[in-house]
Scaffold this active site. Sequence first.
Site: not given
Length: 374
Positions: A103, A199
């Site tokens: 990410c 996440c």
Amino acid sequence: MSSPTKGRVVVGLSGGVDSSVSAYLLKKEGYEVIGLYMKNWVEEDESGVCRSAEDFEDVVRISDQIGIPYHVANFAKNYQDSVFESFLEDLKNGLTPNPDILCNREIKFKVLLAKAEELGAGFLATGHYARLIDEEGFRYLAKGLDPGKDQSYFLSAVDYRAFAKVLFPVGHLPKAEVRKIAEEAGLATARKKDSTGICFIGKRKFKPFVSKYLAYSKGTMISPEGKIMGEHQGIAYYTIGQRHGLGIGGEGEAWFVVGKNPENNQLIVAQGSEHPALFADTLTAEGANWITPEGCPTLPFACHAKIRYRQNDQECIIEKMEEGKLTVRFKRPQRAITPRQSIVFYQGDKCLGGAFIEKAGPSYFEMRKPVRAL
């Protein structure tokens, strides 16, 4: 007539205290600050609450309190294509990926950075606990000064060129000081709990979440000697070194996951936290990313490394690179070396870069006959 500023900076606002304080500090320093909230994942959690909606409400509150404009960017498709699909593919192959690292590489310091530039900003700022050190015309990534919060590990795969346009306003602060600043400024997120977990999964249970996207079949758990010890629920739900959730009773020490055999849908387990199958003093890694002006150092090269986020730095030597793969030898055997997790290299506080672990080796099993169920 408005007073001059130090320049325009976009702050990636997550709705948490770290990014909130980052925006607050930059505004105080005289920057023209713009908040930018990313939508990467919009699914409701187990209680039916859309956490992204709650976080966005906090972004609005913080922006109003600090007195800055804010924008919303939907990167859900980018996230799906560049992070989540890779995450699922690794799980299918019996690996243990770290989507937070992807990410940062693919979304925050690529797509988000491009969006900041589109908004006319000279810098992108985030609430990461890391520092950037300028030396001789190069910007090095360094550990955050709070050892319990340092996030340089998660930034090790970012293209070093991105750091030329990045700021980490809280990287030099301990977490307690960040909380104190937020409380003294009366920020709405001052006492908000830190986000935890992967996440896009957060605090949700891993197995129910993943099972919605991947179908896994049960298989056998076997000992290094090939004895069937039980049944697993799908090898993606387990990681090397795992103790809990195996369901193996009996006398003696606890059992641990020490290996996977995806081809035969087998999970290899061994008894005892010090079982030799849990340890290796070498590993191979691929996909190296270097955050140094010279790139890959001249090998062999002595440094320190981590094979997991919370680990203390370990002495090692990067011995060689062949066909794009690094061979790393540690001074002391390492426990639970896990394929597709990251190994991250350091010299003091400087992060030199990282790579993705391919395998431990030669492993306990490579020095014995192949494991087969009896």
